[in-house]
Scaffold this motif. Sequence first.
Motif, PDB file in Angstrom:
ATOM      1  N   PRO A 187       0.812  -1.227   0.000  1.00 58.78           N
ATOM      2  CA  PRO A 187       0.000   0.000   0.000  1.00 58.78           C
ATOM      3  C   PRO A 187       0.841   1.272   0.000  1.00 58.78           C
ATOM      4  N   LEU A 188       1.959   1.271   0.770  1.00 62.71           N
ATOM      5  CA  LEU A 188       2.808   2.457   0.797  1.00 62.71           C
ATOM      6  C   LEU A 188       3.566   2.633  -0.515  1.00 62.71           C
ATOM      7  N   LYS A 190       2.426   1.753  -3.402  1.00 61.16           N
ATOM      8  CA  LYS A 190       1.400   2.270  -4.315  1.00 61.16           C
ATOM      9  C   LYS A 190       1.201   3.772  -4.104  1.00 61.16           C
ATOM     10  N   ALA A 191       1.123   4.187  -2.842  1.00 63.61           N
ATOM     11  CA  ALA A 191       0.896   5.599  -2.537  1.00 63.61           C
ATOM     12  C   ALA A 191       2.073   6.460  -2.971  1.00 63.61           C
ATOM     13  N   ALA A 192       3.293   5.933  -2.827  1.00 60.30           N
ATOM     14  CA  ALA A 192       4.489   6.724  -3.114  1.00 60.30           C
ATOM     15  C   ALA A 192       4.854   6.740  -4.597  1.00 60.30           C
ATOM     16  N   THR A 193       4.677   5.619  -5.284  1.00 61.42           N
ATOM     17  CA  THR A 193       5.160   5.506  -6.675  1.00 61.42           C
ATOM     18  C   THR A 193       4.055   5.212  -7.683  1.00 61.42           C
ATOM     19  N   GLY A 194       2.880   4.827  -7.177  1.00 57.34           N
ATOM     20  CA  GLY A 194       1.800   4.439  -8.078  1.00 57.34           C
ATOM     21  C   GLY A 194       1.959   3.035  -8.631  1.00 57.34           C
ATOM     22  N   ASP A 196       1.869  -1.008  -8.656  1.00 53.73           N
ATOM     23  CA  ASP A 196       1.186  -2.147  -8.034  1.00 53.73           C
ATOM     24  C   ASP A 196       2.169  -3.296  -7.895  1.00 53.73           C
TER      25      ASP A 196
END
Length: 502
Positions: A187-188, A190-194, A196
């Motif tokens: 999840p982090l 994903k939030a930081a770099t987009g 998956d």
Amino acid sequence: ELLERVRRGGGEGAILRHTQRNQKLFVRERLRLLLDEEPFLELSPLAGLAMPYGDVPAAGCLTGIGKICGMWCVFLASDATVKGGTIYPIGVKKQLRAQEISLQNRLPSVHLVDSGGAFLPLQAELFPDKLHGGRIFYNEAIMSALGIPQVAVVCGSCVAGGAYVPTMAEEAVIIDRIGTLFLAGPPLVKAATGEDVTPEELGGARLHSQVSGCTDHFAPSEEEAFECIRNVISTLNPRVIPEGDTQHDSPLYSPEELLGLAPRDYRATLPVQLILSRLVDGSRFQEFKASYGTTLVTGFGHVQGHLVGIVASNGELAHDAALKGSHFVQLCGHRGVPMLFLQNTAPQPPGPANMAQAHRLKAQASMMGAVACAAVPKITVVIGGCYGGDSYAMCGRSFSPNFLFLWPNARVALVDSRHFFTAPRAGDSGCTDESELNQLKANWDYLPVSSMTVSTALMFYCAFKPDQSSVLSRLEEESSAFYSSARLWDDGIILPQDTRKV
């Protein structure tokens, strides 16, 4: 009842999710696979109950001492059914205590890691300070430098700071499909770099076994992981004296009777010889200075075949008793004999102040110095009440005994609530009556609380006089064994009849 509640971890629903949906073994089943088939000592099982931030059963991790391939080891096992496996401040404290025991006794330590990292809403209580989470990694480095083996099994999520535990261990095993190791989860990322990414791609068992090298052994299943870690421990080659099968006699009086002898009324002291006759082998006790300082009983005996020097409260730790205790403690230190302290100091009623009190303080200070400097193993058991400075001289927590246990009836406090101050009469208000102030001064002169001046005591009395009942209620609650054990001020509550086994 409390122990049974703790053994269920986060509850039946959480255990089902852990075992059925996540396909992982419950922590107590993991310990069954790790340890030899014989009894082990679980430490502080009631830690984390009724904390200000809620119940955290067993502080979210099981710690204790058990045998693995015949070798005594300290284990630290995460319980991911409690609070989703997140680490609370009390969990950090419990792990640090287990490392301290490992360090003091030079025992190998085994980490079973299955944790979601720190509980962020309480990060100020478990991250920044000297004895917060980072101390775990510092201790790992120090123990490694001292040659104390540490091994780990990654048997679940291992996130953020917790990822350093297995990577700093000498050898680590990771389990396929359920063991993951990374500083920041998907999840982090994903939030930081987009991007998956799956947990397996980010930090799975194959990645760390074949690519990063963060782990040393790959295990297809939990059963194989624990077989592997047992094999690892069998190769540690510790420099320890092998244990012999020591023959020992049982006490002449049944230890089961200790349950009925546990002191309940702290206004009187139970003759401690009744306790000793049910603790030592053959009920044989070689008493030291039997006729001098009789409010402290000292002497030598064997417990489960091991020679120990016993220091047992038998009333107020008066001047002669403290001098006797100082002499005996130094004797044990010179002879290299481990010591067992049995605390049961009855609170003393108010009495006239005199030079005897000053002499007692000096003698107690001498005993404190002897206890602090005695370089032998020390175990303390609070079997009744223990109040004020007596607890220091009798090797309380602040004097770093190797282990400290409580009986369920134990009371540990600076003062006894019944002697704290005289309750005001109905209709009294404020500290304005000169006669009342004079009476209070006289009462405080009599009380055995050397660390509190009369002026400070009077200020406290005036501040809390309108609400004395709540203050006394709080003092009563905070004196209980269960309040202490929940906060890891001891190593656990034990049943009186189990004292010899522990």
